[in-house]
Motif scaffolding. Structure first.
Motif, mmCIF file in Angstrom:
data_model
loop_
_atom_site.group_PDB
_atom_site.id
_atom_site.type_symbol
_atom_site.label_atom_id
_atom_site.label_comp_id
_atom_site.label_asym_id
_atom_site.label_seq_id
_atom_site.Cartn_x
_atom_site.Cartn_y
_atom_site.Cartn_z
ATOM 1 N N GLY A 153 6.202 2.586 10.413
ATOM 2 C CA GLY A 153 6.504 3.924 10.881
ATOM 3 C C GLY A 153 7.298 4.677 9.831
ATOM 4 O O GLY A 153 7.243 4.360 8.638
ATOM 5 N N GLN A 154 8.059 5.655 10.294
ATOM 6 C CA GLN A 154 8.876 6.456 9.381
ATOM 7 C C GLN A 154 10.360 6.098 9.477
ATOM 8 O O GLN A 154 11.205 6.824 8.950
ATOM 9 N N GLN A 155 10.680 5.015 10.182
ATOM 10 C CA GLN A 155 12.063 4.548 10.310
ATOM 11 C C GLN A 155 13.003 5.676 10.738
ATOM 12 O O GLN A 155 14.138 5.791 10.260
ATOM 13 N N GLU A 156 12.506 6.514 11.662
ATOM 14 C CA GLU A 156 13.217 7.737 12.012
ATOM 15 C C GLU A 156 14.557 7.500 12.701
ATOM 16 O O GLU A 156 15.421 8.388 12.688
ATOM 17 N N LEU A 158 16.490 4.829 11.932
ATOM 18 C CA LEU A 158 17.221 3.907 11.072
ATOM 19 C C LEU A 158 17.929 4.700 9.970
ATOM 20 O O LEU A 158 17.591 5.852 9.710
ATOM 21 N N PRO A 159 18.930 4.114 9.319
ATOM 22 C CA PRO A 159 19.670 4.829 8.277
ATOM 23 C C PRO A 159 18.754 5.371 7.177
ATOM 24 O O PRO A 159 17.795 4.710 6.768
ATOM 25 N N LYS A 160 19.061 6.571 6.686
ATOM 26 C CA LYS A 160 18.236 7.206 5.659
ATOM 27 C C LYS A 160 18.155 6.358 4.395
ATOM 28 O O LYS A 160 17.109 6.298 3.740
ATOM 29 N N LEU A 161 19.253 5.703 4.043
ATOM 30 C CA LEU A 161 19.255 4.862 2.853
ATOM 31 C C LEU A 161 18.262 3.719 2.989
ATOM 32 O O LEU A 161 17.538 3.376 2.042
ATOM 33 N N PHE A 162 18.217 3.139 4.196
ATOM 34 C CA PHE A 162 17.250 2.067 4.444
ATOM 35 C C PHE A 162 15.833 2.604 4.320
ATOM 36 O O PHE A 162 14.968 1.985 3.700
ATOM 37 N N ARG A 163 15.586 3.774 4.913
ATOM 38 C CA ARG A 163 14.250 4.370 4.903
ATOM 39 C C ARG A 163 13.777 4.644 3.472
ATOM 40 O O ARG A 163 12.661 4.285 3.099
ATOM 41 N N SER A 164 14.628 5.280 2.682
ATOM 42 C CA SER A 164 14.232 5.612 1.320
ATOM 43 C C SER A 164 14.023 4.357 0.480
ATOM 44 O O SER A 164 13.101 4.282 -0.328
ATOM 45 N N GLY A 165 14.864 3.356 0.693
ATOM 46 C CA GLY A 165 14.714 2.113 -0.042
ATOM 47 C C GLY A 165 13.440 1.376 0.324
ATOM 48 O O GLY A 165 12.730 0.850 -0.552
ATOM 49 N N LEU A 166 13.129 1.344 1.618
ATOM 50 C CA LEU A 166 11.913 0.664 2.063
ATOM 51 C C LEU A 166 10.671 1.353 1.516
ATOM 52 O O LEU A 166 9.752 0.697 1.008
ATOM 53 N N HIS A 167 10.635 2.676 1.588
ATOM 54 C CA HIS A 167 9.457 3.402 1.115
ATOM 55 C C HIS A 167 9.264 3.219 -0.385
ATOM 56 O O HIS A 167 8.123 3.108 -0.860
ATOM 57 N N ALA A 168 10.362 3.207 -1.134
ATOM 58 C CA ALA A 168 10.260 2.994 -2.573
ATOM 59 C C ALA A 168 9.734 1.598 -2.888
ATOM 60 O O ALA A 168 8.900 1.409 -3.797
ATOM 61 N N GLY A 203 11.695 2.847 15.011
ATOM 62 C CA GLY A 203 10.697 3.521 14.205
ATOM 63 C C GLY A 203 10.288 2.747 12.955
ATOM 64 O O GLY A 203 9.512 3.245 12.147
ATOM 65 N N TYR A 204 10.834 1.532 12.822
ATOM 66 C CA TYR A 204 10.427 0.693 11.674
ATOM 67 C C TYR A 204 8.902 0.529 11.674
ATOM 68 O O TYR A 204 8.241 0.616 10.643
ATOM 69 N N ALA A 205 8.374 0.301 12.884
ATOM 70 C CA ALA A 205 6.917 0.172 13.043
ATOM 71 C C ALA A 205 6.448 1.148 14.121
ATOM 72 O O ALA A 205 7.189 1.496 15.035
ATOM 73 N N TRP A 206 5.217 1.576 13.981
ATOM 74 C CA TRP A 206 4.567 2.405 14.994
ATOM 75 C C TRP A 206 3.364 1.660 15.544
ATOM 76 O O TRP A 206 2.631 1.007 14.798
ATOM 77 N N ALA A 207 3.176 1.758 16.850
ATOM 78 C CA ALA A 207 2.026 1.129 17.501
ATOM 79 C C ALA A 207 1.251 2.182 18.270
ATOM 80 O O ALA A 207 1.850 3.079 18.869
ATOM 81 N N ALA A 208 -0.057 2.078 18.242
ATOM 82 C CA ALA A 208 -0.909 3.028 18.956
ATOM 83 C C ALA A 208 -2.050 2.309 19.620
ATOM 84 O O ALA A 208 -2.499 1.253 19.138
ATOM 85 N N GLU A 209 -2.510 2.866 20.731
ATOM 86 C CA GLU A 209 -3.684 2.335 21.422
ATOM 87 C C GLU A 209 -4.575 3.511 21.798
ATOM 88 O O GLU A 209 -4.095 4.513 22.340
ATOM 89 N N ILE A 210 -5.843 3.410 21.478
ATOM 90 C CA ILE A 210 -6.817 4.464 21.764
ATOM 91 C C ILE A 210 -7.970 3.830 22.523
ATOM 92 O O ILE A 210 -8.707 2.996 21.974
#
Length: 213
Positions: A153-156, A158-168, A203-210
């Motif tokens: 997901g977008q880690q919305e 979670l801490p911004k530092l964690f999010r930016s580090g994970l994406h990098a 928000g670490y992970a996103w799950a969807a069902e269609i």
């Protein structure tokens, strides 16, 4: 120009040997997806972009009366998947094929045109035309079928530092979490499908069902 298949083979030629040992610590939500599949007895389940076969083996053990199918664009990953399926003694219930997640013919590959369930686990973030992969997953469903998805997901929450580090860090492996996934799922809702969208672990992970319309 290097094709997506060639890129995936280059990445996983070595990584496939340690993939399952390392990914279990951060590919969260995969077992939840398997628990939610609940395919009918005697049914069919397709994993799109099956990788090493880890999920197929786990799902086949969870649902012993179901036949499973898996496809992947990387022959390197399929080498590991075939070995995993064989070690588990599941060759008679798991069928594998090499194919592009964005353009495949299930009837030609497996002799089965429609699936009771399909799922994509942590692959959308590596598929350039990921929307097409979801479209293929929906199109292959039987009338009562459902496509299940889990990915970064977008880690919305979670801490911004964690999010930016994970994406990098993910970008180093050509992994790009799909921020537009909720919008795409909502579009399927507007088109008459039953849909569900869940944010997992802050928000670490996103799950969807269609579900099939």
């Amino acid at each position: 120009m290097t094709t997506h298949a060639e890129q995936m083979d280059a990445i996983y030629k070595v990584q496939r040997h340690i993939y399952d040992l390392t990914r279990k610590y951060y590919l969260l939500g995969r077992d939840r997806l398997i628990e939610r599949l609940q395919p009918p007895r005697g049914g069919s389940v397709l994993e799109i972009a099956c990788g090493t076969g880890r999920n197929l083996v786990a799902a086949a053990r969870a649902y012993p009366d179901v036949h499973f199918f898996g496809l992947d664009i990387s022959e390197e990953m399929l080498i590991s998947a075939r070995a995993a399926v064989s070690r588990a003694g599941l060759d008679h219930r798991v069928t594998l094929a090499r194919a592009d997640a964005t353009a495949f013919d299930a009837q030609a590959l497996f002799g089965v045109a429609k699936m009771d369930r399909a799922y994509i686990s942590y692959a959308l973030s590596m598929i350039p035309d990921w929307r097409a992969a979801i479209g293929q997953g929906v199109d292959v469903l039987s009338p009562d079928g459902c496509l299940h998805v889990v990915d970064f997901g977008q880690q919305e929450r979670l801490p911004k530092l964690f999010r930016s580090g994970l994406h990098a860090w993910l970008a180093r492996f050509h992994v790009a979490p799909r921020a537009e996934l909720p919008e795409l799922v909502d579009r399927y809702y507007r088109d008459g499908h039953d849909v569900a969208f869940t944010r997992l672990y802050g928000g670490y992970a996103w799950a969807a069902e269609i579900a099939a319309a």
